[in-house]
Design an enzyme around this catalytic site. Structure first.
Site, PDB file in Angstrom:
ATOM      1  N   HIS A  52       0.812  -1.151  -0.078  1.00 14.30           N
ATOM      2  CA  HIS A  52      -0.170  -0.062  -0.037  1.00 14.30           C
ATOM      3  C   HIS A  52       0.797   1.148   0.010  1.00 14.30           C
ATOM      4  O   HIS A  52       2.004   1.189   0.149  1.00 14.30           O
ATOM      5  CB  HIS A  52      -0.729  -0.115   1.138  1.00 14.30           C
ATOM      6  CG  HIS A  52      -0.184   0.085   2.755  1.00 14.30           C
ATOM      7  ND1 HIS A  52      -0.172  -0.851   3.558  1.00 14.30           N
ATOM      8  CD2 HIS A  52       0.261   1.190   3.188  1.00 14.30           C
ATOM      9  CE1 HIS A  52       0.572  -0.465   4.561  1.00 14.30           C
ATOM     10  NE2 HIS A  52       1.045   0.777   4.506  1.00 14.30           N
TER      11      HIS A  52
HETATM   12  P1  TYD Z   1      -1.876  -2.568   7.542  1.00 10.99           P
HETATM   13  O1  TYD Z   1      -1.504  -1.178   7.729  1.00 10.99           O
HETATM   14  O2  TYD Z   1      -2.780  -2.856   6.284  1.00 10.99           O
HETATM   15  O3  TYD Z   1      -0.456  -3.388   7.745  1.00 10.99           O
HETATM   16  P2  TYD Z   1       0.405  -3.931   6.600  1.00 10.99           P
HETATM   17  O4  TYD Z   1       0.546  -2.979   5.511  1.00 10.99           O
HETATM   18  O5  TYD Z   1       1.628  -4.270   7.419  1.00 10.99           O
HETATM   19  O6  TYD Z   1      -0.002  -5.336   6.095  1.00 10.99           O
HETATM   20  O7  TYD Z   1      -2.594  -2.854   8.691  1.00 10.99           O
HETATM   21  C1  TYD Z   1      -3.283  -4.155   8.982  1.00 10.99           C
HETATM   22  C2  TYD Z   1      -4.439  -3.839   9.816  1.00 10.99           C
HETATM   23  O8  TYD Z   1      -4.621  -3.258  10.990  1.00 10.99           O
HETATM   24  C3  TYD Z   1      -5.676  -3.022   9.092  1.00 10.99           C
HETATM   25  O9  TYD Z   1      -6.834  -3.821   8.957  1.00 10.99           O
HETATM   26  C4  TYD Z   1      -5.578  -1.818   9.554  1.00 10.99           C
HETATM   27  C5  TYD Z   1      -5.272  -2.218  11.341  1.00 10.99           C
HETATM   28  N1  TYD Z   1      -4.311  -0.915  11.696  1.00 10.99           N
HETATM   29  C6  TYD Z   1      -4.760  -0.235  12.643  1.00 10.99           C
HETATM   30  O10 TYD Z   1      -6.240  -0.405  12.978  1.00 10.99           O
HETATM   31  N2  TYD Z   1      -4.069   0.714  13.207  1.00 10.99           N
HETATM   32  C7  TYD Z   1      -2.950   0.851  12.867  1.00 10.99           C
HETATM   33  O11 TYD Z   1      -2.321   1.852  13.491  1.00 10.99           O
HETATM   34  C8  TYD Z   1      -2.446   0.075  11.936  1.00 10.99           C
HETATM   35  C9  TYD Z   1      -1.169   0.396  11.225  1.00 10.99           C
HETATM   36  C10 TYD Z   1      -3.093  -1.031  11.096  1.00 10.99           C
END
Ligand code: TYD
Length: 136
Positions: A52
């Protein structure tokens, strides 16, 4: 700072004969005001994360234990760097597609961010991302 996508900053080290101690003072050492800290750990073998970009968010990633390969893409160029030291932080500004690969067992990746979590700030589709940066 250089024109490269990979921008590393030094994290002050205050270790001594007893072991390591790394410091990130919220005013000063970090290049933005911190509103959120989270850490990625317990990553299952073979799993990659990220995939992302953010529209506004600024982040500093520090691999405090183990190693992880961070890949950055600005819509034209791709660069990657292995984070394997708590003495270096990777700055990721807005408009950069990021992927995290090759997590070592036990890796802990700490992330400092300048805003609270906001799903509306994410771009999670790579084609949408390339269109977004092309249109800026
Ligand atoms: P995401 O940022 O998509 O993780 P990655 O890029 O490492 O795969 O986050 C994973 C999940 O956690 C997504 O459902 C959003 C949630 N999340 C939060 O609720 N708060 C946060 O601060 C972060 C970073 C993620």
């Amino acid at each position: 700072m250089s024109d490269t996508l990979v921008k590393l900053v030094d994290i002050p080290q205050r270790g001594d004969a007893r072991g390591d101690l790394s410091v990130a003072e919220l005013s000063g050492a970090l290049p933005f005001p911190v509103r959120r800290v989270y850490w990625i750990h317990g990553t299952k073998p073979g799993v990659s994360r990220g995939f992302h970009a953010h529209k506004k968010l600024r982040q500093l990633c520090v691999c405090v234990t183990g190693s992880v390969r961070m890949s950055l893409f600005d819509g034209r160029r791709e660069e990657s760097v292995v984070l394997d030291s708590s003495a270096k932080g990777l700055l990721i500004g807005p408009g950069l597609w990021r992927e995290m690969h090759d997590f070592s067992p036990g890796c802990v990746l700490m992330v400092f961010a300048d805003a609270e979590y906001d799903e509306a700030d994410y771009i999670r589709n790579r084609t949408e991302f390339t269109d977004y940066v092309a249109g800026r």
